[in-house]
Design an enzyme around this catalytic site. Structure first.
Site, PDB file in Angstrom:
ATOM      1  N   ARG A   1      -2.189  -6.397  -8.224  1.00 24.08           N
ATOM      2  CA  ARG A   1      -1.079  -7.318  -7.972  1.00 24.08           C
ATOM      3  C   ARG A   1      -1.021  -8.416  -9.027  1.00 24.08           C
ATOM      4  O   ARG A   1       0.028  -8.764  -9.524  1.00 24.08           O
ATOM      5  CB  ARG A   1      -1.216  -7.973  -6.599  1.00 24.08           C
ATOM      6  CG  ARG A   1      -0.800  -7.101  -5.474  1.00 24.08           C
ATOM      7  CD  ARG A   1      -1.382  -7.566  -4.183  1.00 24.08           C
ATOM      8  NE  ARG A   1      -2.830  -7.461  -4.197  1.00 24.08           N
ATOM      9  CZ  ARG A   1      -3.601  -7.614  -3.146  1.00 24.08           C
ATOM     10  NH1 ARG A   1      -3.079  -7.924  -1.986  1.00 24.08           N
ATOM     11  NH2 ARG A   1      -4.908  -7.472  -3.233  1.00 24.08           N
TER      12      ARG A   1
ATOM     13  N   LYS B   1     -16.410  -7.300   5.444  1.00 23.36           N
ATOM     14  CA  LYS B   1     -15.141  -7.797   5.997  1.00 23.36           C
ATOM     15  C   LYS B   1     -15.078  -7.535   7.496  1.00 23.36           C
ATOM     16  O   LYS B   1     -15.419  -6.440   7.940  1.00 23.36           O
ATOM     17  CB  LYS B   1     -13.955  -7.055   5.346  1.00 23.36           C
ATOM     18  CG  LYS B   1     -13.595  -7.518   3.951  1.00 23.36           C
ATOM     19  CD  LYS B   1     -12.287  -6.843   3.534  1.00 23.36           C
ATOM     20  CE  LYS B   1     -11.809  -7.314   2.173  1.00 23.36           C
ATOM     21  NZ  LYS B   1     -10.587  -6.602   1.748  1.00 23.36           N
TER      22      LYS B   1
ATOM     23  N   SER C   1      -2.809  -7.727   3.062  1.00 22.97           N
ATOM     24  CA  SER C   1      -3.056  -7.588   4.506  1.00 22.97           C
ATOM     25  C   SER C   1      -3.441  -8.942   5.100  1.00 22.97           C
ATOM     26  O   SER C   1      -3.040  -9.266   6.220  1.00 22.97           O
ATOM     27  CB  SER C   1      -4.176  -6.575   4.756  1.00 22.97           C
ATOM     28  OG  SER C   1      -3.814  -5.311   4.276  1.00 22.97           O
TER      29      SER C   1
ATOM     30  N   HIS D   1       0.839  -1.206   0.000  1.00 26.27           N
ATOM     31  CA  HIS D   1       0.000   0.000   0.000  1.00 26.27           C
ATOM     32  C   HIS D   1       0.877   1.262   0.000  1.00 26.27           C
ATOM     33  O   HIS D   1       0.619   2.216  -0.725  1.00 26.27           O
ATOM     34  CB  HIS D   1      -0.886   0.061   1.251  1.00 26.27           C
ATOM     35  CG  HIS D   1      -1.875  -1.054   1.401  1.00 26.27           C
ATOM     36  ND1 HIS D   1      -1.988  -1.811   2.545  1.00 26.27           N
ATOM     37  CD2 HIS D   1      -2.819  -1.537   0.550  1.00 26.27           C
ATOM     38  CE1 HIS D   1      -2.952  -2.698   2.404  1.00 26.27           C
ATOM     39  NE2 HIS D   1      -3.473  -2.566   1.202  1.00 26.27           N
TER      40      HIS D   1
HETATM   41  P1  ADP Z   1      -9.823  -3.649  -0.218  1.00 27.92           P
HETATM   42  O1  ADP Z   1     -10.400  -4.224   1.025  1.00 27.92           O
HETATM   43  O2  ADP Z   1     -10.469  -2.383  -0.668  1.00 27.92           O
HETATM   44  O3  ADP Z   1      -9.556  -4.624  -1.338  1.00 27.92           O
HETATM   45  P2  ADP Z   1      -7.044  -3.431   0.617  1.00 27.92           P
HETATM   46  O4  ADP Z   1      -6.729  -2.603   1.812  1.00 27.92           O
HETATM   47  O5  ADP Z   1      -6.783  -4.891   0.726  1.00 27.92           O
HETATM   48  O6  ADP Z   1      -8.469  -3.052   0.257  1.00 27.92           O
HETATM   49  O7  ADP Z   1      -6.274  -2.859  -0.649  1.00 27.92           O
HETATM   50  C1  ADP Z   1      -6.502  -1.567  -1.132  1.00 27.92           C
HETATM   51  C2  ADP Z   1      -5.971  -1.474  -2.531  1.00 27.92           C
HETATM   52  O8  ADP Z   1      -4.563  -1.682  -2.509  1.00 27.92           O
HETATM   53  C3  ADP Z   1      -6.528  -2.506  -3.518  1.00 27.92           C
HETATM   54  O9  ADP Z   1      -6.672  -1.892  -4.779  1.00 27.92           O
HETATM   55  C4  ADP Z   1      -5.460  -3.569  -3.564  1.00 27.92           C
HETATM   56  O10 ADP Z   1      -5.467  -4.259  -4.803  1.00 27.92           O
HETATM   57  C5  ADP Z   1      -4.209  -2.713  -3.417  1.00 27.92           C
HETATM   58  N1  ADP Z   1      -3.094  -3.473  -2.875  1.00 27.92           N
HETATM   59  C6  ADP Z   1      -3.055  -4.233  -1.759  1.00 27.92           C
HETATM   60  N2  ADP Z   1      -1.842  -4.807  -1.592  1.00 27.92           N
HETATM   61  C7  ADP Z   1      -1.077  -4.391  -2.648  1.00 27.92           C
HETATM   62  C8  ADP Z   1       0.271  -4.658  -3.086  1.00 27.92           C
HETATM   63  N3  ADP Z   1       1.061  -5.475  -2.416  1.00 27.92           N
HETATM   64  N4  ADP Z   1       0.685  -4.061  -4.223  1.00 27.92           N
HETATM   65  C9  ADP Z   1      -0.136  -3.244  -4.930  1.00 27.92           C
HETATM   66  N5  ADP Z   1      -1.403  -2.974  -4.586  1.00 27.92           N
HETATM   67  C10 ADP Z   1      -1.877  -3.532  -3.466  1.00 27.92           C
END
Ligand code: ADP
Length: 171
Positions: free
Chosen positions: A90, A41, A129, A17
């Site tokens: 990703r 979630k 996460s 992130h």
């Molecule tokens: P959500 O619950 O909205 O999917 P996340 O907090 O898991 O949210 O992720 C927010 C955004 O960040 C999403 O677009 C996700 O694809 C992106 N993201 C999460 N981890 C990575 C990573 N390692 N590299 C690039 N983008 C990421």
């Protein structure tokens, strides 16, 4: 002034992130990172905890603002007069899900909200996460995945006190 919103759960924020936030902050005048309340979630960290971790992680980026919102992204964008949402990609599995959300937001906002995708930095492509939480729940090493203060918060949540020792053992 170009402002973009980067919405997500950030439960907790990872280096993946943070990499997206840094790169977006170089493309836009202001980036608002918004912790969205996602009723589908169950989160490990409270909204306040997630907001505070993001504030700490981005404290050196002057054009990044942290916020939270309980509602639809398009309503948030309307309230703030924002027309660009940032999402990270990703893998192809992210793409299908993200494309659907992006198209829905575009449609629901009557073409007022477009999504800009930033592809992951390859070194963080494996990071999510959920994975980080799973590793921490078994007292594994999450220091390569998240800032130290997030790692400490994770170990505390799972009741492990020996996080410094874990760090030392794995280096
Ligand atoms: P959500 O619950 O909205 O999917 P996340 O907090 O898991 O949210 O992720 C927010 C955004 O960040 C999403 O677009 C996700 O694809 C992106 N993201 C999460 N981890 C990575 C990573 N390692 N590299 C690039 N983008 C990421």
């Amino acid at each position: 002034m170009k402002t973009a919103v980067y919405p997500g759960s950030f439960d907790p924020v990872t280096y993946g992130h943070i990499d997206i936030i840094k790169r977006a902050s170089q493309m836009f005048d202001t980036v608002i990172v918004t912790v969205m309340v996602n009723s589908a979630k169950t989160s490990l960290f409270s909204l306040d905890e997630r907001v505070n971790m993001l504030k700490e992680a981005t404290k050196d980026l002057p054009n990044v603002v942290i916020d939270s919102y309980n509602g639809l992204l398009i309503n948030y964008c309307k309230e703030k007069n924002i027309h660009i949402a940032i999402r990270g990609l990703r893998a192809i599995t992210d793409f299908e899900y993200e494309l659907q959300i992006a198209q829905t937001n575009k449609e629901l906002s009557h073409n007022n909200v477009d999504t800009v995708f930033l592809t992951t930095n390859l070194i963080y492509s494996y990071l999510s996460s959920s994975t980080v939480k799973e590793i921490a729940s078994y007292n594994g090493d999450v220091y390569p995945c998240v800032p130290d203060f997030v790692a400490h918060a994770l170990y505390e949540k799972y009741g492990y006190k020996n996080h410094n020792q874990i760090k030392g053992d794995n280096l």
